[in-house]
Design a protein around this motif. Structure first.
Motif, PDB file in Angstrom:
ATOM      1  N   GLN A  58       8.290  -9.352   4.384  1.00  0.00           N
ATOM      2  CA  GLN A  58       8.635  -9.974   3.268  1.00  0.00           C
ATOM      3  C   GLN A  58      10.146 -10.570   3.667  1.00  0.00           C
ATOM      4  O   GLN A  58      10.814  -9.923   3.869  1.00  0.00           O
ATOM      5  CB  GLN A  58       9.105  -9.044   1.917  1.00  0.00           C
ATOM      6  N   LEU A  59      10.059 -11.875   3.521  1.00  0.00           N
ATOM      7  CA  LEU A  59      11.674 -12.569   3.968  1.00  0.00           C
ATOM      8  C   LEU A  59      12.146 -12.126   5.080  1.00  0.00           C
ATOM      9  O   LEU A  59      13.080 -11.676   5.234  1.00  0.00           O
ATOM     10  CB  LEU A  59      12.608 -12.440   2.713  1.00  0.00           C
ATOM     11  N   GLY A  60      11.272 -12.143   6.181  1.00  0.00           N
ATOM     12  CA  GLY A  60      11.626 -11.838   7.523  1.00  0.00           C
ATOM     13  C   GLY A  60      11.860 -10.283   8.008  1.00  0.00           C
ATOM     14  O   GLY A  60      12.528  -9.963   9.054  1.00  0.00           O
ATOM     15  N   ILE A  61      11.328  -9.412   6.951  1.00  0.00           N
ATOM     16  CA  ILE A  61      11.577  -8.013   7.318  1.00  0.00           C
ATOM     17  C   ILE A  61      10.185  -7.239   7.255  1.00  0.00           C
ATOM     18  O   ILE A  61       9.521  -7.406   6.137  1.00  0.00           O
ATOM     19  CB  ILE A  61      12.558  -7.288   6.436  1.00  0.00           C
ATOM     20  N   VAL A  62       9.959  -6.342   8.169  1.00  0.00           N
ATOM     21  CA  VAL A  62       8.843  -5.581   8.037  1.00  0.00           C
ATOM     22  C   VAL A  62       9.012  -4.204   8.601  1.00  0.00           C
ATOM     23  O   VAL A  62      10.015  -3.922   9.389  1.00  0.00           O
ATOM     24  CB  VAL A  62       7.572  -6.007   8.955  1.00  0.00           C
ATOM     25  N   THR A  63       8.622  -3.139   7.853  1.00  0.00           N
ATOM     26  CA  THR A  63       8.698  -1.816   7.987  1.00  0.00           C
ATOM     27  C   THR A  63       7.450  -1.003   8.469  1.00  0.00           C
ATOM     28  O   THR A  63       6.297  -1.514   8.196  1.00  0.00           O
ATOM     29  CB  THR A  63       9.343  -1.015   6.972  1.00  0.00           C
TER      30      THR A  63
END
Ligand code: PLP
Length: 453
Positions: A388-393
């Motif tokens: 999401q908007l350049g972040i993944v966990t």
């Protein structure tokens, strides 16, 4: 002797060109440098400290010490494999703008004392307003970053709204809760709300809390929503929250310090729908708008609110007071002497154009999606929150206590890449933030392979 402390013009040029060469070499080395190096306090102090130098020293030796020692021991947020916390993929035009404002010692406090740089700031604020879709008439100010922009917004909102309850969530950035503490909001005035399963502010939970407060005789005042949380890039349901704020007469503050600039590209704009309805909005150009540190931006939709909270005219500044149609930026925050932060943004927009920045932002979003696809194709990993908007966990299946931190530390130690750990409702996760457009897909794949190794 043009330098007040004694350097000749010839020396100034020689040293200045040397600095330019070092900085360009830093940009050229890019991926070849280690992404992060941390020194020991003893070794760094031994190299950089000692008693105050009483006599002039060799400037080139001093400059070389800064480059080799101070600047060699830091995280390179502009490195293409810096995926930790929030990167800062700073552009060279941004650096040049900053150098100019420092070199000319530009001050943007009063119109009388800095009408040129003040106009640059007004122009940049207007460009950002338009790109983010806020209403004409919106006012703003550039500050040192998201923390100061958030606390400035909250102080102004409080001044405009008067006392009342402020609603935050368990994903609100710590700069806001810390800012509220330093603004002396009491614990009974701050309502932390639990987020939903996707870590978003739940409008139904907010509506119930507002109703509870009214029933108990308390006055709802400010809602803080986040446009791109630090943990997972989540955007709160801005439209629904804005509807509730409108019907309840509450101030909507949106912290888009991380995610706000995503509005430049189509995919980001779709995710951020409703952002334009914020009463106050923060974004950080030193995160996702290719500016070097430091620059944060606060936009306030209601004209006059900033001046209402911060204007001052002591007798010793009366000579510099703005006339109609002029702006004294000292009246828009707690800063009086303030650097010309807008020059680096103005220059970057002029040199690269919005279209190139738009593509660069879109690439950051796509890179996190690539990382997600890679993780999903490897059964040893679980994706915990999608890109999401350049972040993944994500999490290593069956990870034991401390394992994510150990894997992240080993990767940073090796110098190849930096990733972060965080925790989501008590669950430890690894996290990639992929907003540097210079990052390649291969570098993401290699980072994940090394993390798994
Ligand atoms: N708000 C959000 C959502 C952030 O991600 C951050 C920093 O990462 C901040 C505020 C604080 O910004 P700064 O570090 O520029 O003070």
């Amino acid at each position: 002797m043009p330098d007040p402390l004694g350097l000749s013009a010839e020396e100034m040029r020689r040293l200045g060109y040397w600095v330019v060469d070092q900085v360009v070499a830093h940009f050229e080395r890019g991926p070849d440098d280690p992404v992060i190096r941390t020194g020991s306090p003893d070794a760094l102090t031994a190299a950089l400290g000692g008693p105050p130098p009483q006599e002039p020293g060799d400037p080139l030796v001093a400059l070389q010490t800064l480059v080799d020692t101070a600047l060699a021991h830091m995280q390179h947020g502009d490195h293409p494999r810096y995926f930790a916390r929030v990167p800062s993929p700073s552009s060279f035009a941004g650096v040049l703008g900053d150098w100019l404002s420092t070199g000319f010692n530009a001050l943007v406090a009063s119109w009388a004392g800095g009408s040129g740089p003040a106009t640059v700031e007004l122009v940049v604020l207007e460009w950002l307003r338009e790109l983010l879709g806020l209403a004409p008439g919106t006012e703003g100010v550039l500050l040192s970053g998201g923390s100061m922009a958030n606390v400035t917004a909250l102080a102004a909102a409080r001044h405009a709204c008067g006392p009342g309850v402020i609603y935050v969530t368990d994903q609100t950035h710590a700069s806001i809760t810390r800012g509220l503490r330093s603004l002396q909001f009491g614990p009974d005035e701050v309502r932390p709300l639990p987020t939903d399963d996707a870590f978003r502010l739940d409008p139904a939970v907010l509506a119930a809390a507002v109703a509870d407060d009214r029933a108990a005789g308390r006055r709802p005042g400010i809602v803080v929503a986040t446009a791109g949380t630090t943990n997972c890039g989540v955007v709160d349901p801005l439209g629904a929250v804005a509807d509730l704020c409108a019907s309840e007469g509450m101030w909507l503050h949106v912290d888009g310090a991380y995610g706000g600039p995503a509005a430049l590209c189509a995919q980001g704009a779709a995710a951020l729908r409703g952002l334009e309805r914020a009463d106050s909005l923060v974004l950080d150009p030193h995160k996702w708008l290719f500016s070097p540190y430091d620059v944060g931006c606060l936009l306030v939709r209601r004209p006059g609110v900033l001046a209402g909270a911060f204007a001052m005219t002591p007798e010793y500044l009366v000579d510099t007071q703005a006339a109609t149609g002029e702006v004294d930026f000292r009246d828009r925050s707690l800063e009086l002497s303030r650097r010309a932060r807008a020059l680096k943004l103005w220059l970057a927009f002029r040199v690269y154009g919005v279209q190139r920045m738009r593509e660069a932002v879109a690439r950051g979003i796509a890179l996190a999606e690539h990382a997600q696809a890679r993780l999903e194709s490897d059964s040893r990993w679980d994706v915990i929150t999608p890109a999401q908007l350049g972040i993944v966990t994500f999490a290593w299946r069956g990870a034991n206590e401390g394992e994510h931190a150990r894997r992240a530390a080993a990767l940073a130690q090796d110098g190849y890449a930096a990733v972060s750990t965080t925790s989501l409702r008590g669950r430890s996760v690894l996290r990639l933030c992929t907003i540097n457009p210079l990052t390649t897909e291969d570098e993401i794949d290699e980072t994940l392979a090394r993390l798994a190794g």
